[in-house]
Design an enzyme around this catalytic site. Structure first.
Site, PDB file in Angstrom:
ATOM      1  N   HIS B 137      41.434 -23.450 -59.629  1.00 29.61           N
ATOM      2  CA  HIS B 137      41.095 -22.271 -60.428  1.00 29.61           C
ATOM      3  C   HIS B 137      40.591 -22.783 -61.777  1.00 29.61           C
ATOM      4  O   HIS B 137      40.989 -23.859 -62.223  1.00 29.61           O
ATOM      5  CB  HIS B 137      42.387 -21.464 -60.598  1.00 29.61           C
ATOM      6  CG  HIS B 137      42.226 -20.117 -61.221  1.00 29.61           C
ATOM      7  ND1 HIS B 137      42.117 -19.940 -62.580  1.00 29.61           N
ATOM      8  CD2 HIS B 137      42.202 -18.873 -60.670  1.00 29.61           C
ATOM      9  CE1 HIS B 137      42.027 -18.643 -62.840  1.00 29.61           C
ATOM     10  NE2 HIS B 137      42.070 -17.972 -61.699  1.00 29.61           N
ATOM     11  N   ASP B 214      49.966 -26.374 -59.610  1.00 30.22           N
ATOM     12  CA  ASP B 214      49.692 -24.988 -59.979  1.00 30.22           C
ATOM     13  C   ASP B 214      50.155 -24.109 -58.816  1.00 30.22           C
ATOM     14  O   ASP B 214      49.502 -24.038 -57.780  1.00 30.22           O
ATOM     15  CB  ASP B 214      48.189 -24.818 -60.248  1.00 30.22           C
ATOM     16  CG  ASP B 214      47.787 -23.353 -60.412  1.00 30.22           C
ATOM     17  OD1 ASP B 214      48.687 -22.477 -60.451  1.00 30.22           O
ATOM     18  OD2 ASP B 214      46.573 -23.081 -60.493  1.00 30.22           O
ATOM     19  N   GLN B 217      49.721 -19.077 -56.716  1.00 27.41           N
ATOM     20  CA  GLN B 217      49.584 -18.333 -55.461  1.00 27.41           C
ATOM     21  C   GLN B 217      50.707 -18.667 -54.481  1.00 27.41           C
ATOM     22  O   GLN B 217      50.959 -17.895 -53.563  1.00 27.41           O
ATOM     23  CB  GLN B 217      48.252 -18.666 -54.788  1.00 27.41           C
ATOM     24  CG  GLN B 217      47.030 -18.200 -55.547  1.00 27.41           C
ATOM     25  CD  GLN B 217      46.933 -16.697 -55.640  1.00 27.41           C
ATOM     26  OE1 GLN B 217      47.487 -15.972 -54.810  1.00 27.41           O
ATOM     27  NE2 GLN B 217      46.245 -16.210 -56.649  1.00 27.41           N
ATOM     28  N   LYS B 240      52.159 -12.257 -60.205  1.00 30.86           N
ATOM     29  CA  LYS B 240      51.803 -12.434 -58.803  1.00 30.86           C
ATOM     30  C   LYS B 240      53.041 -12.398 -57.908  1.00 30.86           C
ATOM     31  O   LYS B 240      52.916 -12.196 -56.711  1.00 30.86           O
ATOM     32  CB  LYS B 240      51.036 -13.742 -58.597  1.00 30.86           C
ATOM     33  CG  LYS B 240      49.671 -13.726 -59.292  1.00 30.86           C
ATOM     34  CD  LYS B 240      48.760 -14.774 -58.736  1.00 30.86           C
ATOM     35  CE  LYS B 240      47.708 -15.224 -59.730  1.00 30.86           C
ATOM     36  NZ  LYS B 240      46.595 -14.270 -59.900  1.00 30.86           N
ATOM     37  N   CYS B 378      37.204 -16.924 -60.272  1.00 29.54           N
ATOM     38  CA  CYS B 378      37.503 -17.993 -61.237  1.00 29.54           C
ATOM     39  C   CYS B 378      37.501 -19.367 -60.573  1.00 29.54           C
ATOM     40  O   CYS B 378      38.262 -20.250 -60.941  1.00 29.54           O
ATOM     41  CB  CYS B 378      38.830 -17.767 -61.949  1.00 29.54           C
ATOM     42  SG  CYS B 378      38.839 -16.303 -62.972  1.00 29.54           S
TER      43      CYS B 378
END
Lengths: 149, 421
Positions: B137, B214, B217, B240, B378
């Site tokens: 991202h 990261d 998600q 999220k 993104c």
């Protein structure tokens, strides 16, 4: 489907499939690139000027149906117009796609009236106006990338 | 009772998810959009919030609002206790060793920026390298570009193949003597690829290179155990995982956090201040300058409780079923091409359609009540990699159903009517 047909009028779908004045203008007097980072639409507008008059205009690029049809209909609409007339048309067009209460001169906007449905889809206004912003940059001889953001 | 039946009794069947009951917890799912029931398939952008989270936010503001770590009065003590309790919930959620390893930020983006600034300025110098992948991202690209520009370091990018799978051998080849940090997405937001983070971390560890994952998600689709992963930093965001916006988390290994300088200066992050010399507070407060997003933290705590209460053992098979069902259903749509077909995938169904631009697809399915994301998500380098300007992306969460996938497919038929092949 009905309100969708308001947005995607036959004329728009037609111009999306078979855009007018599509392609690079060899040795164009003026040219500018436009970009809509929201959807990745990119287009270039080419202009030949005869004094104050747009004698030839074309565009090249990829984008959604709204942006492509808008570019196509724009080139039809401004060809042969003076820069002043084109500016007035741009203002009318912006009013048409953004302002519910806008009073537009129907005779002036002509076929561009098919973009009236865009008003109900605020996120799509940028798609419809990208070509116009790029045209303005071209005639003003600005060479930085025109962005809708 | 036979031995077999005893064994059955001892090992309960995996719980199935009662989706209808789950949906009752999410008030927004009762909304109608353009005269259709809302079919919310943009969970990778943000998930909807259960009543339990909304109630916790309302309760905090209506019943418990006060600044923390300040007053000796009851209300402030209560707010401080609620704030600290949420940190412990998050600690347990990712199985961190201690709650002082949990730093609250604004977002995953800020968590990554914190590491780029604080770790980067101390440990990355001219000629050093940061290694990322092609599927990051922008929030895991741009902070490193800024750092590299500032210190004269180089950003290295490990390639992906046509299915959207990381080329692990290439990744390992790019791990060099100058690599100072690896920063890799756990689950790609625009392809759905689940990266082999254990192997990635092990490869980096063999060369003593710290790793940031990261997890924006990943955290709401699969259990995450930062100790088992053995990474050094793990970034994620509240909104999220069914929590509020504006609250993010950085988990950092204590040894690193101790050695890193503060990210921002201000109140709450100091031990003592004089004009001559300031000493900083202990972890995690050293990294939490200013009044934090207390309500957000409380809401995040409630979201973690909710997610843990439902349980990944029930959520994961349900979402895997939706992904498989959706993949099959979309593959039947004429002129549709899935972008991101890695073997290890979760949640994400990104696609392009012949003759119809993703933006037109998004508008048309919206008129049927179906919310999907369109654009570059993104991740512009991924769009370039696959030669598309943008994609349309459906992403599923625990409350989605097969019927909603069907609604998406029906809406895509409207697209075909408007833009015939």
């Amino acid at each position: 489907m009905s309100d969708l047909r308001e947005l995607y009028q036959e004329v728009i779908l037609d111009h999306n499939r078979r855009p007018h004045n599509f392609g690079e203008l060899d040795g164009a007097d003026r040219h500018a690139d436009g970009y809509n980072p929201l959807c990745g639409d990119k287009l270039a507008v080419y202009v030949n000027l005869d004094g104050d008059r747009i004698s030839e205009v074309s565009f090249l690029g990829s984008g959604c149906a709204i942006s492509k049809a808008s570019a196509s209909l724009m080139t039809d609409a401004v060809k042969g117009k003076t820069l002043g007339e084109a500016r007035v048309l741009f203002e009318q067009f912006l009013a048409l796609v953004t302002d519910d209460a806008a009073v537009v001169d129907e005779a002036l906007v002509g076929k561009l009236a098919v973009f009236g449905g865009v008003r109900d889809y605020p996120t799509r206004v940028k798609c419809a106006s990208l070509a116009w912003h790029t045209l303005r940059a071209a005639v003003e001889d600005r060479h930085e990338l025109v962005s809708t953001e | 009772m036979s031995a077999l039946r005893l064994a059955e009794a001892a090992v309960p069947a995996p719980p199935t998810l009662d989706v209808e009951r789950i949906r009752q917890d999410f008030p927004i799912l009762a909304r109608r959009i353009r005269e259709h029931p809302l079919v919310y398939l943009d969970n990778a952008a943000t998930t909807q919030k259960p009543r339990q989270v909304l109630d916790a936010l309302a309760r905090y503001y209506s019943d418990g609002n006060a600044n923390i770590h300040r007053g000796v009065y009851t209300l402030s003590e209560e707010a401080t206790a609620a704030y600290d309790a949420a940190r412990v919930k998050v600690q347990r959620f990712v199985n961190a060793r201690a709650s002082r390893e949990i730093v609250f930020t604004r977002s995953s983006t800020e968590s990554i920026n914190l590491v780029a600034h604080s770790f980067g300025r101390r440990h990355v110098g001219p000629g050093d390298e940061i290694l990322i992948t092609h599927m990051e991202h922008h929030s895991n690209i741009v902070p490193w570009q800024l750092l590299c520009e500032q210190v004269g370091a180089q950003l290295r990018v490990a390639p992906i193949d046509d299915s959207g799978t990381l080329q692990l051998d290439e990744f390992e080849r790019l791990l060099g003597p100058r690599t100072k940090l690896v920063s890799v997405v756990h689950l790609s937001n625009s392809l759905g690829t689940i990266n082999p983070v254990r192997e990635i971390i092990a490869m980096a560890k063999r060369r003593d290179v710290p790793v940031l994952i990261d997890g924006s998600q990943a955290v709401y689709h699969m259990p995450v155990d930062v100790q088992a992963l053995d990474c050094d930093f793990y970034a994620f965001t509240g909104h999220k995982l069914y929590g509020p916006t504006g609250i993010g988390v950085l988990w950092g290994r204590e040894e690193w956090l101790e050695r890193m300088p503060p990210y921002q200066g201000g109140g709450d992050m100091i031990r003592s201040v004089t004009f001559e010399k300031t000493t900083y507070a202990d972890l995690p407060h050293k990294f939490e300058a200013g009044t934090p997003h207390i309500a957000g933290v409380v809401g995040l705590g409630a979201a973690v409780d909710y997610l843990v209460g439902v349980g990944f053992e029930a959520i994961a098979p349900h979402e895997a079923d939706l992904l498989a069902y959706g993949t099959a259903a979309l593959s039947e749509v004429k002129g549709l091409r899935l972008i991101g077909t890695a073997k290890e995938k979760a949640s994400i169904l990104a696609f392009v359609m012949k003759k119809a631009h993703p933006h037109d697809v998004g508008t048309i399915v919206d008129t049927e009540g179906v919310a999907v994301r369109t654009g570059h998500h993104c991740t512009q380098p991924i769009m370039d990699r696959f030669g598309v300007p943008a994609t349309a992306r459906a992403s599923v969460a625990m409350y989605n159903t097969r019927e909603e996938i069907d609604a998406l497919v029906r809406a895509l038929e409207r697209v075909r009517e408007m833009f015939p092949l």
